[in-house]
Design a protein around this motif. Structure first.
Motif, PDB file in Angstrom:
ATOM      1  N   LEU A 137       0.818  -1.210   0.000  1.00 55.21           N
ATOM      2  CA  LEU A 137       0.000   0.000   0.000  1.00 55.21           C
ATOM      3  C   LEU A 137       0.853   1.262   0.000  1.00 55.21           C
ATOM      4  O   LEU A 137       0.383   2.333  -0.390  1.00 55.21           O
ATOM      5  CB  LEU A 137      -0.935  -0.003   1.209  1.00 55.21           C
ATOM      6  CG  LEU A 137      -2.038  -1.059   1.171  1.00 55.21           C
ATOM      7  CD1 LEU A 137      -2.819  -1.082   2.481  1.00 55.21           C
ATOM      8  CD2 LEU A 137      -2.994  -0.824  -0.008  1.00 55.21           C
ATOM      9  N   SER A 138       2.107   1.131   0.460  1.00 52.41           N
ATOM     10  CA  SER A 138       3.031   2.270   0.450  1.00 52.41           C
ATOM     11  C   SER A 138       3.823   2.357  -0.850  1.00 52.41           C
ATOM     12  O   SER A 138       4.645   3.266  -1.013  1.00 52.41           O
ATOM     13  CB  SER A 138       3.990   2.171   1.645  1.00 52.41           C
ATOM     14  OG  SER A 138       3.287   2.173   2.868  1.00 52.41           O
ATOM     15  N   GLY A 139       3.615   1.398  -1.761  1.00 59.46           N
ATOM     16  CA  GLY A 139       4.324   1.409  -3.030  1.00 59.46           C
ATOM     17  C   GLY A 139       5.741   0.890  -2.966  1.00 59.46           C
ATOM     18  O   GLY A 139       6.528   1.119  -3.884  1.00 59.46           O
ATOM     19  N   ASP A 140       6.074   0.167  -1.882  1.00 58.47           N
ATOM     20  CA  ASP A 140       7.411  -0.404  -1.745  1.00 58.47           C
ATOM     21  C   ASP A 140       7.363  -1.839  -2.269  1.00 58.47           C
ATOM     22  O   ASP A 140       7.208  -2.801  -1.521  1.00 58.47           O
ATOM     23  CB  ASP A 140       7.831  -0.383  -0.270  1.00 58.47           C
ATOM     24  CG  ASP A 140       9.278  -0.810  -0.058  1.00 58.47           C
ATOM     25  OD1 ASP A 140       9.848  -1.445  -0.971  1.00 58.47           O
ATOM     26  OD2 ASP A 140       9.831  -0.529   1.018  1.00 58.47           O
ATOM     27  N   TRP A 141       7.495  -1.984  -3.580  1.00 54.77           N
ATOM     28  CA  TRP A 141       7.260  -3.280  -4.206  1.00 54.77           C
ATOM     29  C   TRP A 141       8.309  -4.328  -3.871  1.00 54.77           C
ATOM     30  O   TRP A 141       7.950  -5.504  -3.660  1.00 54.77           O
ATOM     31  CB  TRP A 141       7.136  -3.090  -5.725  1.00 54.77           C
ATOM     32  CG  TRP A 141       6.165  -2.023  -6.077  1.00 54.77           C
ATOM     33  CD1 TRP A 141       6.389  -0.888  -6.787  1.00 54.77           C
ATOM     34  CD2 TRP A 141       4.784  -1.964  -5.689  1.00 54.77           C
ATOM     35  NE1 TRP A 141       5.260  -0.122  -6.876  1.00 54.77           N
ATOM     36  CE2 TRP A 141       4.250  -0.757  -6.219  1.00 54.77           C
ATOM     37  CE3 TRP A 141       3.949  -2.800  -4.953  1.00 54.77           C
ATOM     38  CZ2 TRP A 141       2.922  -0.385  -6.025  1.00 54.77           C
ATOM     39  CZ3 TRP A 141       2.618  -2.427  -4.765  1.00 54.77           C
ATOM     40  CH2 TRP A 141       2.119  -1.233  -5.298  1.00 54.77           C
ATOM     41  N   PRO A 142       9.606  -4.003  -3.775  1.00 53.97           N
ATOM     42  CA  PRO A 142      10.575  -5.036  -3.369  1.00 53.97           C
ATOM     43  C   PRO A 142      10.263  -5.618  -1.979  1.00 53.97           C
ATOM     44  O   PRO A 142      10.317  -6.826  -1.782  1.00 53.97           O
ATOM     45  CB  PRO A 142      11.911  -4.284  -3.385  1.00 53.97           C
ATOM     46  CG  PRO A 142      11.713  -3.196  -4.390  1.00 53.97           C
ATOM     47  CD  PRO A 142      10.297  -2.762  -4.198  1.00 53.97           C
ATOM     48  N   ASP A 143       9.938  -4.745  -1.018  1.00 53.12           N
ATOM     49  CA  ASP A 143       9.624  -5.239   0.318  1.00 53.12           C
ATOM     50  C   ASP A 143       8.317  -6.021   0.317  1.00 53.12           C
ATOM     51  O   ASP A 143       8.173  -7.004   1.049  1.00 53.12           O
ATOM     52  CB  ASP A 143       9.522  -4.071   1.306  1.00 53.12           C
ATOM     53  CG  ASP A 143      10.881  -3.672   1.866  1.00 53.12           C
ATOM     54  OD1 ASP A 143      11.897  -4.250   1.415  1.00 53.12           O
ATOM     55  OD2 ASP A 143      10.931  -2.777   2.724  1.00 53.12           O
ATOM     56  N   ALA A 144       7.363  -5.599  -0.483  1.00 52.02           N
ATOM     57  CA  ALA A 144       6.101  -6.325  -0.570  1.00 52.02           C
ATOM     58  C   ALA A 144       6.331  -7.739  -1.100  1.00 52.02           C
ATOM     59  O   ALA A 144       5.812  -8.719  -0.559  1.00 52.02           O
ATOM     60  CB  ALA A 144       5.116  -5.568  -1.456  1.00 52.02           C
ATOM     61  N   LEU A 145       7.136  -7.870  -2.147  1.00 56.68           N
ATOM     62  CA  LEU A 145       7.422  -9.193  -2.706  1.00 56.68           C
ATOM     63  C   LEU A 145       8.164 -10.073  -1.712  1.00 56.68           C
ATOM     64  O   LEU A 145       7.874 -11.260  -1.559  1.00 56.68           O
ATOM     65  CB  LEU A 145       8.228  -9.043  -3.996  1.00 56.68           C
ATOM     66  CG  LEU A 145       7.450  -8.541  -5.209  1.00 56.68           C
ATOM     67  CD1 LEU A 145       8.409  -8.166  -6.334  1.00 56.68           C
ATOM     68  CD2 LEU A 145       6.458  -9.605  -5.677  1.00 56.68           C
ATOM     69  N   ALA A 146       9.120  -9.483  -0.998  1.00 51.10           N
ATOM     70  CA  ALA A 146       9.893 -10.258  -0.024  1.00 51.10           C
ATOM     71  C   ALA A 146       9.025 -10.737   1.131  1.00 51.10           C
ATOM     72  O   ALA A 146       9.268 -11.805   1.701  1.00 51.10           O
ATOM     73  CB  ALA A 146      11.044  -9.410   0.508  1.00 51.10           C
ATOM     74  N   ALA A 147       7.983  -9.975   1.477  1.00 53.79           N
ATOM     75  CA  ALA A 147       7.162 -10.305   2.642  1.00 53.79           C
ATOM     76  C   ALA A 147       6.314 -11.545   2.440  1.00 53.79           C
ATOM     77  O   ALA A 147       5.871 -12.163   3.414  1.00 53.79           O
ATOM     78  CB  ALA A 147       6.266  -9.117   2.987  1.00 53.79           C
TER      79      ALA A 147
END
Length: 233
Positions: A137-147
Motif C-alpha cells: 500500500l506504500s508502493g514499496d514493491w521489493p519489500d512487498a514481494l519479499a514479505a
C-alpha cells in the motif's frame, strides 16, 4: 481493540463482576489503567525499565481508589510461574509481545496456566498472513514481494521482529487448553498512517469503520494485527 476486549469480557462474565486481570507486557499501562478504572483488579508485568517507569507515573496520577486496584511487577512475561499461582486470573492480556519472542509457545502455555477455568486469554499479534500489505500500500514493491515468503519483518522502531499466522496460533491455543473463541482484525484501514499523524476530525466514523472491518470477512484477514481470544477449558 479495547472495544473488542470489552465485548469478550461482557460475553463471558456477569455484569459488575470485579475480575482479576493479568496484563503481561503492559507497556505504559494503557489497558491496565483502563480496566482498573472499570473496577477490575489488575496486575501488570513489564520488563522494560522505561515502560514501567511510565506506567508508574501514569498510575500515580490516578485517584486513590484506582491506584489500589493496580499492582505493577517488573519482570519477564515468560516467568509468570515464578510470580503467580496457576489459575489465579480471570483475564490474561498479552498485547504486542509475541512479535519480540523467538519461541512463543512456552510463553503462551505459561499464560494459559495463569487462567482460571473459563478465563479469557487476549492476544494481539502481527498478522503473518498479511505482511505484504503495508509495503504494498506504500508502493514499496521489493519489500512487498519479499514479505510473501517470510514471517520476519522490521517494525517502525527499526527492530527485526516476527509475525504469527492465525492457523498456527489457533493450533497452539488448542494444544494448551485455551482454544480460540473469537478473533478480530486490528488496523485494517489505518496501518499506513504515520505514528505522529494528528487525530482526524472524523475520528468516530473512522473507528466505526475499523471496528466493522475488524469483525468482517474478508477485511479482517488482511489487518496488520490480529486480536485473538482464547478461553481456558
Amino acid at each position: 481493540m479495547a472495544r473488542q476486549l470489552d465485548e469478550q469480557i461482557a460475553g463471558r462474565f456477569p455484569v459488575g463482576q470485579r475480575l482479576r486481570v493479568l496484563d503481561v507486557g503492559m507497556g505504559q499501562g494503557t489497558q491496565a489503567l483502563r480496566l482498573a478504572r472499570l473496577g477490575h483488579q489488575v496486575t501488570g508485568v513489564e520488563q522494560d525499565a522505561t515502560m514501567i517507569a511510565a506506567a508508574r507515573e501514569a498510575l500515580a496520577a490516578q485517584p486513590e481508589g484506582i491506584r489500589e486496584r493496580v499492582r505493577l511487577v517488573e519482570g519477564d512475561g515468560r516467568d509468570t510461574g515464578v510470580h503467580f499461582l496457576p489459575g489465579g486470573f480471570d483475564v490474561v492480556l498479552c498485547h504486542g509481545v509475541l512479535m519480540y519472542v523467538d519461541e512463543p509457545d512456552p510463553l503462551l502455555a505459561g499464560l494459559a496456566r495463569m487462567l482460571a477455568p473459563g478465563g479469557l486469554l487476549s492476544l494481539l499479534v502481527r498478522n503473518g498472513d498479511a505482511l505484504a500489505m503495508r509495503a504494498g500500500l506504500s508502493g514499496d514493491w521489493p519489500d512487498a514481494l519479499a514479505a510473501f515468503d517470510t514471517l520476519s519483518y522490521r517494525n517502525r522502531l527499526g527492530l527485526d521482529v516476527r509475525a504469527d499466522r492465525l492457523a498456527s496460533v489457533s493450533a497452539t491455543l488448542a494444544g494448551i487448553a485455551a482454544p480460540l473463541h473469537a478473533w478480530y482484525g486490528v488496523r485494517v484501514f489505518t496501518d499506513t498512517a504515520a505514528d505522529d499523524a494528528p487525530v482526524p476530525e472524523d475520528l468516530e466514523p473512522l473507528l466505526a469503520a475499523e471496528e466493522r472491518a475488524g469483525r468482517t470477512d474478508p477485511y479482517r484477514g488482511v489487518a496488520a494485527l490480529l486480536h485473538l481470544c482464547g478461553v481456558r477449558g
